[in-house]
Design an enzyme around this catalytic site. Structure first.
Site, PDB file in Angstrom:
ATOM      1  N   ILE A  75     -11.359  20.994  23.313  1.00 37.26           N
ATOM      2  CA  ILE A  75     -11.913  20.754  23.481  1.00 37.26           C
ATOM      3  C   ILE A  75     -11.979  21.565  24.999  1.00 37.26           C
ATOM      4  O   ILE A  75     -10.886  20.998  25.507  1.00 37.26           O
ATOM      5  CB  ILE A  75     -13.472  19.516  23.206  1.00 37.26           C
ATOM      6  CG1 ILE A  75     -14.344  19.148  24.063  1.00 37.26           C
ATOM      7  CG2 ILE A  75     -11.721  18.426  24.227  1.00 37.26           C
ATOM      8  CD1 ILE A  75     -14.979  18.067  24.158  1.00 37.26           C
ATOM      9  N   ALA A  76     -12.673  22.033  25.296  1.00 38.44           N
ATOM     10  CA  ALA A  76     -12.529  22.186  26.963  1.00 38.44           C
ATOM     11  C   ALA A  76     -13.726  23.262  27.587  1.00 38.44           C
ATOM     12  O   ALA A  76     -14.996  23.685  27.041  1.00 38.44           O
ATOM     13  CB  ALA A  76     -11.911  24.150  26.604  1.00 38.44           C
ATOM     14  N   GLU A 109      -6.424  13.991  19.073  1.00 35.07           N
ATOM     15  CA  GLU A 109      -4.861  13.889  19.091  1.00 35.07           C
ATOM     16  C   GLU A 109      -3.887  14.619  20.363  1.00 35.07           C
ATOM     17  O   GLU A 109      -4.868  15.912  20.730  1.00 35.07           O
ATOM     18  CB  GLU A 109      -3.706  14.745  18.016  1.00 35.07           C
ATOM     19  CG  GLU A 109      -2.376  13.900  18.526  1.00 35.07           C
ATOM     20  CD  GLU A 109      -1.384  14.686  17.327  1.00 35.07           C
ATOM     21  OE1 GLU A 109      -0.298  14.469  16.576  1.00 35.07           O
ATOM     22  OE2 GLU A 109      -1.050  16.720  17.208  1.00 35.07           O
ATOM     23  N   ASN A 114      -3.388  12.506  29.773  1.00 41.12           N
ATOM     24  CA  ASN A 114      -4.382  13.269  29.625  1.00 41.12           C
ATOM     25  C   ASN A 114      -5.286  12.981  29.784  1.00 41.12           C
ATOM     26  O   ASN A 114      -5.692  11.861  29.933  1.00 41.12           O
ATOM     27  CB  ASN A 114      -4.650  14.305  28.011  1.00 41.12           C
ATOM     28  CG  ASN A 114      -5.290  15.253  28.232  1.00 41.12           C
ATOM     29  OD1 ASN A 114      -6.015  14.915  29.596  1.00 41.12           O
ATOM     30  ND2 ASN A 114      -5.520  16.420  27.948  1.00 41.12           N
ATOM     31  N   TYR A 120     -12.296  10.092  26.015  1.00 34.64           N
ATOM     32  CA  TYR A 120     -12.440   9.356  24.947  1.00 34.64           C
ATOM     33  C   TYR A 120     -12.491   8.061  24.545  1.00 34.64           C
ATOM     34  O   TYR A 120     -13.723   7.748  24.010  1.00 34.64           O
ATOM     35  CB  TYR A 120     -10.659   9.850  23.988  1.00 34.64           C
ATOM     36  CG  TYR A 120     -10.654  11.565  24.137  1.00 34.64           C
ATOM     37  CD1 TYR A 120     -12.161  12.314  23.928  1.00 34.64           C
ATOM     38  CD2 TYR A 120      -9.154  12.144  24.281  1.00 34.64           C
ATOM     39  CE1 TYR A 120     -11.505  14.011  24.098  1.00 34.64           C
ATOM     40  CE2 TYR A 120      -9.121  13.372  24.797  1.00 34.64           C
ATOM     41  CZ  TYR A 120      -9.789  13.911  24.715  1.00 34.64           C
ATOM     42  OH  TYR A 120      -9.945  15.926  24.307  1.00 34.64           O
TER      43      TYR A 120
HETATM   44  C1  LIG Z   1     -12.073  17.703  29.050  1.00 31.14           C
HETATM   45  C2  LIG Z   1     -13.109  17.528  29.305  1.00 31.14           C
HETATM   46  C3  LIG Z   1     -13.231  18.381  28.171  1.00 31.14           C
HETATM   47  C4  LIG Z   1     -14.348  16.988  29.573  1.00 31.14           C
HETATM   48  O1  LIG Z   1     -15.004  17.851  30.145  1.00 31.14           O
HETATM   49  P1  LIG Z   1     -16.351  17.517  30.916  1.00 31.14           P
HETATM   50  O2  LIG Z   1     -18.005  18.417  30.606  1.00 31.14           O
HETATM   51  O3  LIG Z   1     -15.655  17.682  32.563  1.00 31.14           O
HETATM   52  O4  LIG Z   1     -16.395  15.643  30.527  1.00 31.14           O
HETATM   53  P2  LIG Z   1     -17.632  14.910  31.218  1.00 31.14           P
HETATM   54  O5  LIG Z   1     -18.224  15.428  32.201  1.00 31.14           O
HETATM   55  O6  LIG Z   1     -18.548  14.453  29.659  1.00 31.14           O
HETATM   56  O7  LIG Z   1     -17.234  13.469  30.852  1.00 31.14           O
HETATM   57  C5  LIG Z   1     -17.126  12.477  30.892  1.00 31.14           C
HETATM   58  C6  LIG Z   1     -17.236  11.695  31.079  1.00 31.14           C
HETATM   59  O8  LIG Z   1     -15.719  11.726  31.083  1.00 31.14           O
HETATM   60  C7  LIG Z   1     -14.751  11.474  32.203  1.00 31.14           C
HETATM   61  N1  LIG Z   1     -14.450  12.755  32.394  1.00 31.14           N
HETATM   62  C8  LIG Z   1     -13.835  13.412  31.864  1.00 31.14           C
HETATM   63  N2  LIG Z   1     -13.172  14.410  32.101  1.00 31.14           N
HETATM   64  C9  LIG Z   1     -12.010  12.955  33.284  1.00 31.14           C
HETATM   65  C10 LIG Z   1     -10.887  13.932  33.701  1.00 31.14           C
HETATM   66  N3  LIG Z   1     -10.389  15.021  33.482  1.00 31.14           N
HETATM   67  N4  LIG Z   1     -10.639  13.270  34.559  1.00 31.14           N
HETATM   68  C11 LIG Z   1     -10.868  12.098  34.579  1.00 31.14           C
HETATM   69  N5  LIG Z   1     -12.595  10.763  34.023  1.00 31.14           N
HETATM   70  C12 LIG Z   1     -12.831  12.325  32.785  1.00 31.14           C
HETATM   71  C13 LIG Z   1     -16.164  11.653  33.523  1.00 31.14           C
HETATM   72  O9  LIG Z   1     -15.730  10.845  34.496  1.00 31.14           O
HETATM   73  C14 LIG Z   1     -16.989  11.366  32.536  1.00 31.14           C
HETATM   74  O10 LIG Z   1     -17.622   9.785  32.652  1.00 31.14           O
HETATM   75  P3  LIG Z   1     -18.957   9.448  33.366  1.00 31.14           P
HETATM   76  O11 LIG Z   1     -19.769   9.852  32.262  1.00 31.14           O
HETATM   77  O12 LIG Z   1     -19.124   7.876  33.615  1.00 31.14           O
HETATM   78  O13 LIG Z   1     -19.224   9.731  34.920  1.00 31.14           O
HETATM   79  C15 LIG Z   1     -12.529  18.494  30.294  1.00 31.14           C
HETATM   80  O14 LIG Z   1     -11.778  18.201  31.714  1.00 31.14           O
HETATM   81  C16 LIG Z   1     -11.693  19.984  30.119  1.00 31.14           C
HETATM   82  O15 LIG Z   1     -12.027  21.121  29.657  1.00 31.14           O
HETATM   83  N6  LIG Z   1     -10.097  20.059  29.939  1.00 31.14           N
HETATM   84  C17 LIG Z   1      -8.840  21.075  30.246  1.00 31.14           C
HETATM   85  C18 LIG Z   1      -8.637  20.383  28.820  1.00 31.14           C
HETATM   86  C19 LIG Z   1      -8.319  19.867  27.705  1.00 31.14           C
HETATM   87  O16 LIG Z   1      -7.119  19.053  28.620  1.00 31.14           O
HETATM   88  N7  LIG Z   1      -8.564  18.650  27.214  1.00 31.14           N
HETATM   89  C20 LIG Z   1      -8.231  17.932  25.565  1.00 31.14           C
HETATM   90  C21 LIG Z   1      -7.700  18.256  25.267  1.00 31.14           C
HETATM   91  S1  LIG Z   1      -7.639  19.529  23.902  1.00 31.14           S
END
Ligand SMILES: CC(C)(COP(=O)(O)OP(=O)(O)OC[C@H]1O[C@@H](n2cnc3c(N)ncnc32)[C@H](O)[C@@H]1OP(=O)(O)O)[C@@H](O)C(=O)NCCC(=O)NCCS
Length: 152
Positions: A75-76, A109, A114, A120
Protein backbone atom coordinates in the site's frame (compact mmCIF):
# COMPACT_ATOMS: atom_id res chain seq x y z
CA UNK A 1 -3.76 -4.57 -16.27
CA UNK A 2 -2.32 -1.89 -18.53
CA UNK A 3 1.21 -0.55 -18.93
CA UNK A 4 -0.17 2.85 -17.88
CA UNK A 5 -1.29 1.42 -14.56
CA UNK A 6 2.09 -0.22 -13.96
CA UNK A 7 3.72 3.15 -14.75
CA UNK A 8 1.38 4.85 -12.27
CA UNK A 9 2.13 2.32 -9.52
CA UNK A 10 5.90 2.50 -10.13
CA UNK A 11 5.81 6.33 -9.96
CA UNK A 12 4.02 6.14 -6.60
CA UNK A 13 6.27 3.34 -5.36
CA UNK A 14 9.43 5.29 -6.15
CA UNK A 15 8.39 8.38 -4.20
CA UNK A 16 6.38 6.72 -1.41
CA UNK A 17 8.89 4.20 -0.02
CA UNK A 18 11.89 5.40 1.92
CA UNK A 19 14.93 3.71 0.30
CA UNK A 20 16.42 3.15 3.76
CA UNK A 21 14.12 0.17 4.27
CA UNK A 22 14.38 -1.53 0.88
CA UNK A 23 10.63 -2.22 0.79
CA UNK A 24 9.79 -0.87 -2.67
CA UNK A 25 9.39 -3.44 -5.41
CA UNK A 26 11.03 -3.04 -8.81
CA UNK A 27 9.07 -3.03 -12.05
CA UNK A 28 9.73 -6.72 -12.75
CA UNK A 29 8.56 -7.77 -9.30
CA UNK A 30 5.39 -5.73 -9.70
CA UNK A 31 4.55 -6.86 -13.23
CA UNK A 32 5.36 -10.53 -12.44
CA UNK A 33 3.13 -10.30 -9.39
CA UNK A 34 0.28 -8.91 -11.49
CA UNK A 35 0.47 -11.95 -13.78
CA UNK A 36 -0.73 -14.07 -10.86
CA UNK A 37 -4.50 -14.43 -11.25
CA UNK A 38 -5.13 -14.09 -7.51
CA UNK A 39 -3.32 -10.75 -7.22
CA UNK A 40 -5.24 -7.52 -7.79
CA UNK A 41 -4.46 -3.84 -7.57
CA UNK A 42 -6.58 -0.78 -6.89
CA UNK A 43 -5.68 2.81 -7.74
CA UNK A 44 -7.00 5.82 -5.86
CA UNK A 45 -7.11 9.44 -7.01
CA UNK A 46 -6.34 12.51 -4.90
CA UNK A 47 -10.09 12.99 -4.33
CA UNK A 48 -10.53 9.45 -2.99
CA UNK A 49 -12.27 8.17 -6.11
CA UNK A 50 -11.05 5.99 -8.94
CA UNK A 51 -8.64 8.14 -10.99
CA UNK A 52 -9.82 9.15 -14.46
CA UNK A 53 -7.61 8.02 -17.36
CA UNK A 54 -6.02 11.46 -17.75
CA UNK A 55 -5.49 12.03 -14.01
CA UNK A 56 -2.46 10.69 -12.13
CA UNK A 57 -3.19 8.26 -9.31
CA UNK A 58 -2.29 9.34 -5.76
CA UNK A 59 -2.06 5.88 -4.27
CA UNK A 60 -2.51 2.17 -4.83
CA UNK A 61 -2.91 -1.14 -3.07
CA UNK A 62 -1.85 -4.61 -4.16
CA UNK A 63 -3.83 -7.50 -2.75
CA UNK A 64 -3.50 -11.27 -2.72
CA UNK A 65 -6.99 -12.81 -2.87
CA UNK A 66 -6.29 -16.48 -2.13
CA UNK A 67 -9.19 -17.80 -0.01
CA UNK A 68 -8.10 -17.98 3.64
CA UNK A 69 -4.94 -15.97 2.87
CA UNK A 70 -6.29 -12.58 1.76
CA UNK A 71 -3.29 -10.31 2.23
CA UNK A 72 -2.28 -6.73 1.64
CA UNK A 73 1.00 -7.02 -0.29
CA UNK A 74 1.63 -3.31 -0.81
CA UNK A 75 0.00 0.00 0.00
CA UNK A 76 1.40 3.41 -0.88
CA UNK A 77 0.23 7.01 -1.14
CA UNK A 78 2.28 9.84 -2.64
CA UNK A 79 3.86 11.94 0.13
CA UNK A 80 2.03 15.09 -1.03
CA UNK A 81 -1.35 13.36 -0.66
CA UNK A 82 -0.85 11.76 2.76
CA UNK A 83 -2.93 12.42 5.84
CA UNK A 84 -6.13 12.86 3.83
CA UNK A 85 -7.58 9.42 4.45
CA UNK A 86 -6.48 7.82 1.15
CA UNK A 87 -4.51 5.03 2.82
CA UNK A 88 -7.44 4.27 5.09
CA UNK A 89 -9.83 4.30 2.11
CA UNK A 90 -7.65 1.76 0.26
CA UNK A 91 -7.63 -0.49 3.34
CA UNK A 92 -11.38 -0.15 3.80
CA UNK A 93 -11.89 -1.03 0.14
CA UNK A 94 -9.74 -4.16 0.60
CA UNK A 95 -11.68 -5.16 3.74
CA UNK A 96 -15.02 -4.63 2.01
CA UNK A 97 -14.08 -6.55 -1.13
CA UNK A 98 -12.54 -9.40 0.90
CA UNK A 99 -15.75 -9.62 2.94
CA UNK A 100 -17.74 -9.86 -0.29
CA UNK A 101 -15.47 -12.72 -1.40
CA UNK A 102 -16.33 -14.51 1.84
CA UNK A 103 -13.10 -13.85 3.76
CA UNK A 104 -13.25 -13.91 7.54
CA UNK A 105 -9.79 -12.41 8.08
CA UNK A 106 -7.32 -10.31 6.16
CA UNK A 107 -3.59 -10.12 6.77
CA UNK A 108 -0.62 -7.85 6.22
CA UNK A 109 3.04 -7.85 7.10
CA UNK A 110 5.03 -4.76 8.01
CA UNK A 111 8.49 -3.91 9.27
CA UNK A 112 8.40 -3.44 13.03
CA UNK A 113 9.25 0.28 12.96
CA UNK A 114 6.79 1.35 10.23
CA UNK A 115 4.68 4.33 11.39
CA UNK A 116 1.81 2.94 9.28
CA UNK A 117 1.26 0.77 12.38
CA UNK A 118 -0.93 3.65 13.69
CA UNK A 119 -3.17 3.40 10.64
CA UNK A 120 -3.43 -0.40 10.78
CA UNK A 121 -4.27 -0.45 14.49
CA UNK A 122 -6.84 2.34 14.04
CA UNK A 123 -8.66 -0.01 11.67
CA UNK A 124 -8.57 -2.91 14.13
CA UNK A 125 -5.59 -4.88 12.82
CA UNK A 126 -3.83 -6.75 15.63
CA UNK A 127 -0.34 -8.29 15.68
CA UNK A 128 -0.46 -12.10 15.45
CA UNK A 129 3.13 -13.01 14.73
CA UNK A 130 6.70 -11.92 14.25
CA UNK A 131 9.48 -12.97 11.87
CA UNK A 132 12.64 -12.03 13.69
CA UNK A 133 15.12 -9.91 11.72
CA UNK A 134 13.23 -10.58 8.48
CA UNK A 135 13.93 -7.31 6.63
CA UNK A 136 17.40 -6.04 5.74
CA UNK A 137 17.73 -2.24 5.75
CA UNK A 138 20.04 -0.34 3.40
CA UNK A 139 22.59 0.09 6.23
CA UNK A 140 22.70 -3.68 6.72
CA UNK A 141 20.71 -3.71 9.96
CA UNK A 142 17.94 -6.26 10.42
CA UNK A 143 14.33 -5.44 11.34
CA UNK A 144 11.56 -7.77 12.50
CA UNK A 145 8.48 -8.32 10.35
CA UNK A 146 5.17 -8.14 12.18
CA UNK A 147 2.18 -10.06 10.82
CA UNK A 148 -1.13 -8.37 11.54
CA UNK A 149 -4.68 -9.64 11.06
CA UNK A 150 -8.10 -8.05 10.99
CA UNK A 151 -11.21 -10.12 11.66
CA UNK A 152 -13.94 -9.03 9.26
C1 LIG B 1 1.03 4.09 4.99
C2 LIG B 1 0.45 5.11 4.00
C3 LIG B 1 -0.10 4.35 2.80
C4 LIG B 1 -0.70 5.85 4.71
O1 LIG B 1 -1.32 6.71 3.73
P1 LIG B 1 -2.19 8.01 4.15
O2 LIG B 1 -3.07 8.32 2.98
O3 LIG B 1 -1.32 9.08 4.66
O4 LIG B 1 -3.06 7.44 5.37
P2 LIG B 1 -4.36 8.10 5.96
O5 LIG B 1 -4.41 9.56 5.64
O6 LIG B 1 -5.53 7.28 5.53
O7 LIG B 1 -4.12 7.91 7.52
C5 LIG B 1 -5.09 7.36 8.32
C6 LIG B 1 -4.65 7.47 9.77
O8 LIG B 1 -3.41 6.84 10.07
C7 LIG B 1 -2.47 7.78 10.55
N1 LIG B 1 -1.24 7.57 9.80
C8 LIG B 1 -1.15 7.15 8.53
N2 LIG B 1 0.14 7.05 8.16
C9 LIG B 1 0.85 7.43 9.21
C10 LIG B 1 2.23 7.57 9.43
N3 LIG B 1 3.13 7.30 8.47
N4 LIG B 1 2.62 7.99 10.64
C11 LIG B 1 1.72 8.27 11.60
N5 LIG B 1 0.40 8.18 11.44
C12 LIG B 1 -0.02 7.76 10.27
C13 LIG B 1 -3.01 9.13 10.22
O9 LIG B 1 -2.67 10.05 11.24
C14 LIG B 1 -4.49 8.90 10.17
O10 LIG B 1 -5.07 8.99 11.45
P3 LIG B 1 -6.41 9.87 11.65
O11 LIG B 1 -7.39 9.37 10.62
O12 LIG B 1 -6.78 9.56 13.06
O13 LIG B 1 -5.93 11.26 11.39
C15 LIG B 1 1.52 6.14 3.58
O14 LIG B 1 2.06 6.73 4.75
C16 LIG B 1 2.65 5.58 2.72
O15 LIG B 1 2.55 5.50 1.49
N6 LIG B 1 3.78 5.17 3.38
C17 LIG B 1 4.94 4.68 2.67
C18 LIG B 1 4.73 3.30 2.13
C19 LIG B 1 4.53 2.30 3.26
O16 LIG B 1 5.24 2.28 4.25
N7 LIG B 1 3.50 1.40 3.09
C20 LIG B 1 3.18 0.41 4.10
C21 LIG B 1 4.00 -0.81 3.96
S1 LIG B 1 3.54 -1.80 2.52
Amino acid sequence: MTTDHIDAMMAIMESAFDPRWGEAWNRKQLSDSLLMPHNQYRLIGADGGEPADDTPAAGFSLIKTIPGEEELLLIAVLPEHRGKGLGKALLQQFAQEARERGAEKIFLEMRANNPADVLYRSMGFEPIGKRTQYYKAADGSRIDAITMALSL
